[in-house]
Design an enzyme around this catalytic site. Structure first.
Site, PDB file in Angstrom:
ATOM      1  N   ASP A   6       0.865  -1.188   0.000  1.00  0.00           N
ATOM      2  CA  ASP A   6       0.000   0.000   0.000  1.00  0.00           C
ATOM      3  C   ASP A   6       0.897   1.231   0.000  1.00  0.00           C
ATOM      4  O   ASP A   6       2.074   1.148   0.361  1.00  0.00           O
ATOM      5  CB  ASP A   6      -0.915   0.011   1.236  1.00  0.00           C
ATOM      6  N   SER A   7       0.317   2.360  -0.367  1.00  0.00           N
ATOM      7  CA  SER A   7       1.080   3.605  -0.288  1.00  0.00           C
ATOM      8  C   SER A   7       1.428   3.899   1.169  1.00  0.00           C
ATOM      9  O   SER A   7       2.360   4.641   1.445  1.00  0.00           O
ATOM     10  CB  SER A   7       0.251   4.759  -0.849  1.00  0.00           C
ATOM     11  N   CYS A  69      -4.234  -1.500  -2.075  1.00  0.00           N
ATOM     12  CA  CYS A  69      -4.343  -0.059  -2.300  1.00  0.00           C
ATOM     13  C   CYS A  69      -5.222   0.111  -3.530  1.00  0.00           C
ATOM     14  O   CYS A  69      -4.899  -0.411  -4.610  1.00  0.00           O
ATOM     15  CB  CYS A  69      -2.946   0.502  -2.569  1.00  0.00           C
ATOM     16  N   ASN A  70      -6.317   0.811  -3.367  1.00  0.00           N
ATOM     17  CA  ASN A  70      -7.218   1.017  -4.510  1.00  0.00           C
ATOM     18  C   ASN A  70      -6.563   1.876  -5.584  1.00  0.00           C
ATOM     19  O   ASN A  70      -6.785   1.672  -6.769  1.00  0.00           O
ATOM     20  CB  ASN A  70      -8.495   1.713  -4.034  1.00  0.00           C
ATOM     21  N   THR A  71      -5.759   2.843  -5.151  1.00  0.00           N
ATOM     22  CA  THR A  71      -5.139   3.767  -6.099  1.00  0.00           C
ATOM     23  C   THR A  71      -4.180   3.005  -7.028  1.00  0.00           C
ATOM     24  O   THR A  71      -4.229   3.136  -8.249  1.00  0.00           O
ATOM     25  CB  THR A  71      -4.407   4.886  -5.326  1.00  0.00           C
ATOM     26  N   GLU A 154      -2.982   9.337   7.644  1.00  0.00           N
ATOM     27  CA  GLU A 154      -1.559   8.963   7.686  1.00  0.00           C
ATOM     28  C   GLU A 154      -0.809   9.756   8.765  1.00  0.00           C
ATOM     29  O   GLU A 154       0.186   9.289   9.305  1.00  0.00           O
ATOM     30  CB  GLU A 154      -0.885   9.212   6.325  1.00  0.00           C
ATOM     31  N   CYS A 188     -11.014   3.057  -0.592  1.00  0.00           N
ATOM     32  CA  CYS A 188      -9.625   3.395  -0.239  1.00  0.00           C
ATOM     33  C   CYS A 188      -9.375   2.644   1.057  1.00  0.00           C
ATOM     34  O   CYS A 188     -10.177   2.740   1.997  1.00  0.00           O
ATOM     35  CB  CYS A 188      -9.468   4.896  -0.034  1.00  0.00           C
ATOM     36  N   THR A 189      -8.288   1.904   1.101  1.00  0.00           N
ATOM     37  CA  THR A 189      -8.090   1.020   2.255  1.00  0.00           C
ATOM     38  C   THR A 189      -7.865   1.787   3.560  1.00  0.00           C
ATOM     39  O   THR A 189      -8.056   1.244   4.638  1.00  0.00           O
ATOM     40  CB  THR A 189      -6.925   0.042   1.993  1.00  0.00           C
ATOM     41  N   HIS A 190      -7.493   3.063   3.438  1.00  0.00           N
ATOM     42  CA  HIS A 190      -7.341   3.873   4.666  1.00  0.00           C
ATOM     43  C   HIS A 190      -8.682   4.132   5.351  1.00  0.00           C
ATOM     44  O   HIS A 190      -8.722   4.411   6.546  1.00  0.00           O
ATOM     45  CB  HIS A 190      -6.703   5.227   4.350  1.00  0.00           C
TER      46      HIS A 190
HETATM   47  N1  DGL Z   1      -4.803   3.184   0.709  1.00  0.00           N
HETATM   48  C1  DGL Z   1      -4.697   3.823  -0.571  1.00  0.00           C
HETATM   49  C2  DGL Z   1      -5.931   3.479  -1.414  1.00  0.00           C
HETATM   50  O1  DGL Z   1      -6.556   2.524  -1.177  1.00  0.00           O
HETATM   51  C3  DGL Z   1      -4.425   5.255  -0.327  1.00  0.00           C
HETATM   52  C4  DGL Z   1      -4.005   5.989  -1.525  1.00  0.00           C
HETATM   53  C5  DGL Z   1      -3.165   7.196  -1.340  1.00  0.00           C
HETATM   54  O2  DGL Z   1      -2.029   7.046  -0.921  1.00  0.00           O
HETATM   55  O3  DGL Z   1      -3.608   8.284  -1.708  1.00  0.00           O
HETATM   56  O4  DGL Z   1      -6.313   4.121  -2.339  1.00  0.00           O
END
Ligand code: DGL
Length: 270
Positions: A6-7, A69-71, A154, A188-190
């Site tokens: 993930d990011s 991570c969805n992105t 974050e 978004c996983t966050h």
């Molecule tokens: N957890 C990431 C997602 O699912 C976060 C993306 C980001 O870093 O902007 O999209």
């Protein structure tokens, strides 16, 4: 080992559910916290960052990497599968989390109009619309980007009132698109860790769909259908957590996402 990328820390909300049903597997998690958020970046940068993360995880002995991570799943997955893997790692696999979510969505809810909350890159890609349409063309999808949420989460500011104000603002914008939204995908996983905050600010009849459980079941099913990959994955319950940022800071925050304390080690990507 199984790799999760993930990011930042959001992917831990996926790993948490995977661990519950597959505790015996060995996992390596990598959060590119130093370069998060990915959401505001363009496609090329997101692809390059994701590719570097995947290569690091393969270097650590993983057979299969889940882009938690969805992105990255929206913007980088296809090119990684079609160009990067065949050239660099033909025997390894990378899976995303949007396609499995889209495949399940019409089965797990009685939705007619679905709101998708996500980063700018995810929402602009329209990947949710495209993938859901393939399976459930009758569903109407309304995307809403929420650029402030990942940076606040974050930073560990989950109790800050600004997070609630930003969340409310995005929800108001979503319901302006259609008052008939009856389900919301946390795309978004966050956002998994602010599920209660979102629930508090939407009508009680609107259902929240979070990805963790869906992805865990889908991954288990994938591995049962691919014994040639599953057979190569270590199953001795090992856990490794890597971050590109300050590992003490990230270790302190991680408990919020994973529900238990873990120690991150620092690594470099490039
Ligand atoms: N957890 C990431 C997602 O699912 C976060 C993306 C980001 O870093 O902007 O999209």
């Amino acid at each position: 080992m199984l790799g999760f990328f993930d990011s930042g820390l959001g992917g831990l909300t996926i790993l948490k559910e995977v661990e519950k049903i597959m505790p015996e597997y060995s996992y390596v998690y990598l959060g590119d916290n130093a370069r998060a958020p990915y959401g505001p970046h363009g496609e090329e940068m997101i692809y390059n960052f994701t590719k570097e993360g995947v290569a690091e995880l393969f270097g650590r002995g993983t057979e299969l990497v889940v882009l938690a991570c969805n992105t990255s799943s929206a913007v980088a997955l296809k090119k990684i599968q079609q160009e990067f893997l065949p050239k660099e790692f033909p025997d390894k696999r990378v899976l995303g989390i949007i396609i499995p979510t889209a495949e399940e969505i019409g089965n797990t809810s009685s939705a007619e109009e679905i709101g998708v909350l996500g980063t700018e890159a995810t929402i602009n890609s329209k990947v949710y619309e495209k993938e859901i349409e393939k399976h459930f063309p009758e569903l109407k999808i309304h995307g809403q980007s929420c650029p402030l949420l990942v940076p606040i989460i974050e930073a560990g500011e989950t109790e800050w009132e600004g997070l609630e104000s930003a969340t409310k603002k995005y929800l108001v914008e979503l319901f302006k698109k259609s008052e008939k939204v009856d389900s919301i995908i946390l795309g978004c996983t966050h956002y998994g860790i602010i599920e209660d905050l979102i629930a508090k600010n939407i009508p009680a009849n609107v259902k929240i769909i979070s990805q963790g459980k869906i992805i865990a079941e889908k991954l288990k099913n994938y591995l049962s259908r691919h014994p040639e990959i599953d057979g190569k994955i270590e199953k001795n319950g090992k856990r490794i957590f890597l971050t590109t940022e300050n590992s003490d800071r990230i270790s302190k925050l991680a408990g919020l996402f994973l529900g238990k304390a873990v120690n991150f080690e620092k690594t470099r990507l490039d």
